[in-house]
Design a protein around this motif. Structure first.
Motif, PDB file in Angstrom:
ATOM      1  N   VAL A  48       0.832  -1.202   0.000  1.00 25.99           N
ATOM      2  CA  VAL A  48       0.000   0.000   0.000  1.00 25.99           C
ATOM      3  C   VAL A  48       0.869   1.255   0.000  1.00 25.99           C
ATOM      4  N   ALA A  49       2.059   1.195   0.602  1.00 22.39           N
ATOM      5  CA  ALA A  49       2.974   2.334   0.522  1.00 22.39           C
ATOM      6  C   ALA A  49       3.384   2.586  -0.927  1.00 22.39           C
ATOM      7  N   ALA A  50       3.679   1.514  -1.667  1.00 20.19           N
ATOM      8  CA  ALA A  50       4.047   1.663  -3.074  1.00 20.19           C
ATOM      9  C   ALA A  50       2.881   2.211  -3.894  1.00 20.19           C
ATOM     10  N   HIS A  91      11.120 -13.587  13.681  1.00 14.48           N
ATOM     11  CA  HIS A  91      12.259 -12.971  12.994  1.00 14.48           C
ATOM     12  C   HIS A  91      11.884 -12.371  11.638  1.00 14.48           C
ATOM     13  N   ALA A  92      10.722 -12.713  11.104  1.00 15.04           N
ATOM     14  CA  ALA A  92      10.338 -12.181   9.794  1.00 15.04           C
ATOM     15  C   ALA A  92      10.238 -10.668   9.791  1.00 15.04           C
ATOM     16  N   VAL A  93      10.018 -10.049  10.955  1.00 15.21           N
ATOM     17  CA  VAL A  93       9.865  -8.598  11.002  1.00 15.21           C
ATOM     18  C   VAL A  93      11.155  -7.883  10.613  1.00 15.21           C
ATOM     19  N   TYR A  94      12.288  -8.565  10.655  1.00 15.20           N
ATOM     20  CA  TYR A  94      13.568  -7.935  10.332  1.00 15.20           C
ATOM     21  C   TYR A  94      13.926  -8.065   8.853  1.00 15.20           C
ATOM     22  N   HIS A  95      13.015  -8.558   8.039  1.00 10.45           N
ATOM     23  CA  HIS A  95      13.281  -8.737   6.615  1.00 10.45           C
ATOM     24  C   HIS A  95      12.204  -8.043   5.796  1.00 10.45           C
ATOM     25  N   PRO A  96      12.592  -7.451   4.665  1.00  6.23           N
ATOM     26  CA  PRO A  96      13.957  -7.212   4.208  1.00  6.23           C
ATOM     27  C   PRO A  96      14.663  -6.190   5.099  1.00  6.23           C
ATOM     28  N   ASP A  97      15.980  -6.300   5.195  1.00  5.76           N
ATOM     29  CA  ASP A  97      16.725  -5.395   6.067  1.00  5.76           C
ATOM     30  C   ASP A  97      17.454  -4.340   5.233  1.00  5.76           C
ATOM     31  N   TRP A  98      18.316  -3.571   5.889  1.00  8.48           N
ATOM     32  CA  TRP A  98      18.946  -2.440   5.199  1.00  8.48           C
ATOM     33  C   TRP A  98      20.081  -2.839   4.271  1.00  8.48           C
ATOM     34  N   THR A  99      20.343  -4.133   4.121  1.00 11.75           N
ATOM     35  CA  THR A  99      21.282  -4.573   3.094  1.00 11.75           C
ATOM     36  C   THR A  99      20.597  -4.688   1.740  1.00 11.75           C
ATOM     37  N   THR A 100      19.277  -4.502   1.688  1.00 12.42           N
ATOM     38  CA  THR A 100      18.504  -4.771   0.472  1.00 12.42           C
ATOM     39  C   THR A 100      17.943  -3.500  -0.145  1.00 12.42           C
ATOM     40  N   ARG A 101      17.729  -3.544  -1.456  1.00  7.26           N
ATOM     41  CA  ARG A 101      17.070  -2.440  -2.154  1.00  7.26           C
ATOM     42  C   ARG A 101      15.600  -2.346  -1.750  1.00  7.26           C
ATOM     43  N   GLU A 102      14.988  -3.480  -1.424  1.00 10.00           N
ATOM     44  CA  GLU A 102      13.573  -3.466  -1.038  1.00 10.00           C
ATOM     45  C   GLU A 102      13.334  -2.566   0.165  1.00 10.00           C
ATOM     46  N   ARG A 103      14.215  -2.617   1.159  1.00 12.85           N
ATOM     47  CA  ARG A 103      14.052  -1.772   2.347  1.00 12.85           C
ATOM     48  C   ARG A 103      14.213  -0.303   1.986  1.00 12.85           C
ATOM     49  N   LEU A 104      15.183   0.016   1.149  1.00 15.65           N
ATOM     50  CA  LEU A 104      15.383   1.401   0.719  1.00 15.65           C
ATOM     51  C   LEU A 104      14.162   1.914  -0.040  1.00 15.65           C
ATOM     52  N   THR A 105      13.688   1.127  -1.000  1.00 13.46           N
ATOM     53  CA  THR A 105      12.529   1.542  -1.799  1.00 13.46           C
ATOM     54  C   THR A 105      11.307   1.766  -0.915  1.00 13.46           C
ATOM     55  N   TYR A 106      11.046   0.844  -0.001  1.00 15.79           N
ATOM     56  CA  TYR A 106       9.907   0.971   0.908  1.00 15.79           C
ATOM     57  C   TYR A 106       9.998   2.250   1.721  1.00 15.79           C
ATOM     58  N   THR A 107      11.156   2.556   2.255  1.00 12.34           N
ATOM     59  CA  THR A 107      11.300   3.722   3.128  1.00 12.34           C
ATOM     60  C   THR A 107      11.137   5.021   2.344  1.00 12.34           C
ATOM     61  N   LEU A 108      11.671   5.080   1.144  1.00 11.69           N
ATOM     62  CA  LEU A 108      11.481   6.280   0.327  1.00 11.69           C
ATOM     63  C   LEU A 108      10.028   6.399  -0.138  1.00 11.69           C
TER      64      LEU A 108
END
Length: 368
Positions: A48-50, A91-108
């Motif tokens: 929904v963020a996307a 532990h699923a809450v920690y994925h994707p983490d900041w090593t991934t493009r998915e986390r960057l895209t989601y945050t932006l």
């Protein structure tokens, strides 16, 4: 200062469901508090963020829905990526983490959405996020990937500010078991980030579970040049004598969330079940967000005194150290049955009681 409650306690992960939960929970909370405006720390799952980030008309419609109900948003919770109220999260809450493009895209995506949701008179917005990653696996290669993403995040936030005129900052939230577990690690591992755009989210239950002194923790962050961008008003479980409280502690063990347990003697377990099995020396603090206004099942207590001491330190001096305060008790649905709300009205009443507690605490400390 802005005070809100975090909507990650609700399961909706599509736009229609989010609007429905505004009527089901947020409006009744505002009415119980007799407030003209209620702050929300909105949680938007990645899909929904996307969707919202790609559609300005949809963002404007959501803003109108918020305004019509007397709701405002200056902060988003960007820690869970999706499915935060699934039957099993752990532990699923920690994925994707900041090593991934998915986390960057989601945050932006979240930053683009927040720029259009914020009230016109809001000085800035904030987004809380995970503290880089779970601690394992973590090596130089993963660290390099994460820091490259943080550099790109800062550039992206600067670009959003240039385009929209709205300042959005991202706050990394130390949490037990993660790469950044406490303020000492935050001061070391975030020392090279762009502090104009990036800072720390201080979750006060996590601070307590790390057995950190609030004054020392804040001093450590100041010395490192890191701003407290956001504070999560939360309290953890405490067991002075885990042996005597074993049966009651077992009633809090549940399958959905991870409940990292820390002994005052620097002994750790990654979940409450593990701590009970191993018999860690007491006292314990357990990463289990409990309602701010109510004591847990006796003989357990909460870390509310740490919460109160931290708020006092944050608001001491001529200017507060932070202006975004978010009540984040996402565990209402997994509390022991006698403490668990039985319906939507019961959950709204519980959230309203927490908000009243938080509002009174902030008012008292401001008046000192």
């Amino acid at each position: 200062m802005h005070l809100s409650y975090c909507t990650n306690v609700h399961p909706a992960e599509d736009l229609a469901g989010i609007v429905t939960q505004l009527d089901t929970y947020a409006v009744p909370v505002r009415e119980r508090l007799e407030s003209d405006v209620l702050g929300l720390g909105l949680w938007l799952a990645a899909p929904v963020a996307a969707e919202l980030a790609a559609d300005q008309d949809a963002r404007r419609r959501l803003r109108r829905e918020l305004d019509a109900r007397g709701l405002e948003v200056v902060t988003l919770n960007g820690f869970p990526y999706s499915a935060f109220q699934a039957p099993v999260v752990k532990h699923a809450v920690y994925h994707p983490d900041w090593t991934t493009r998915e986390r960057l895209t989601y945050t932006l995506d979240l930053a683009r959405v927040l720029a259009d949701l914020m009230p016109d008179d809001a000085a800035r917005g904030s987004i809380s996020t995970l503290p880089l990653a779970w601690r394992e696996p973590w090596d130089a290669e993963r660290a390099d990937a994460a820091y490259r993403n943080l550099d790109e995040l800062a550039r992206g936030l600067a670009g959003i500010a240039a385009t929209t005129g709205r300042t959005i900052r991202v706050a990394f939230e130390p949490e037990p078991g993660c790469v950044i577990e406490n303020t000492t690690q935050a001061a070391g591992l975030l020392s090279g980030v762009d502090t104009e755009w990036l800072g720390v989210c201080l979750d006060l239950a996590h601070l307590a579970c790390a057995w950190e002194d609030p004054a020392a923790a804040l001093g450590r962050l100041r010395a490192a040049g890191l701003q407290v961008v956001k504070v999560q008003l939360s309290a953890a479980l405490e067991a002075a004598d885990p042996v005597a409280a074993r049966d009651v502690l077992a009633s809090y063990a549940e399958p959905r969330f991870l409940h990292q347990t820390r002994s005052a003697f620097d002994v750790a377990a990654d979940d409450l079940d593990e701590a009970l099995e191993r018999g860690l020396p007491g006292p314990w603090r357990v990463h289990y967000h409990v309602p701010l206004h109510a004591e847990p099942v006796a003989p357990l207590t909460s870390t509310a005194p740490v919460l109160q001491a931290a708020v006092r330190e944050l608001l001491a001096g001529p200017e507060p150290a932070c202006d975004h305060f978010d009540v984040e008790t996402y565990t209402w649905g997994v509390l022991p049955p006698e403490q668990r709300p039985q319906d939507a009205a019961g959950l709204a009443a519980g959230i309203a009681a927490e908000m009243a507690f938080a509002r009174s605490l902030l008012a008292t400390e401001v008046a000192r």
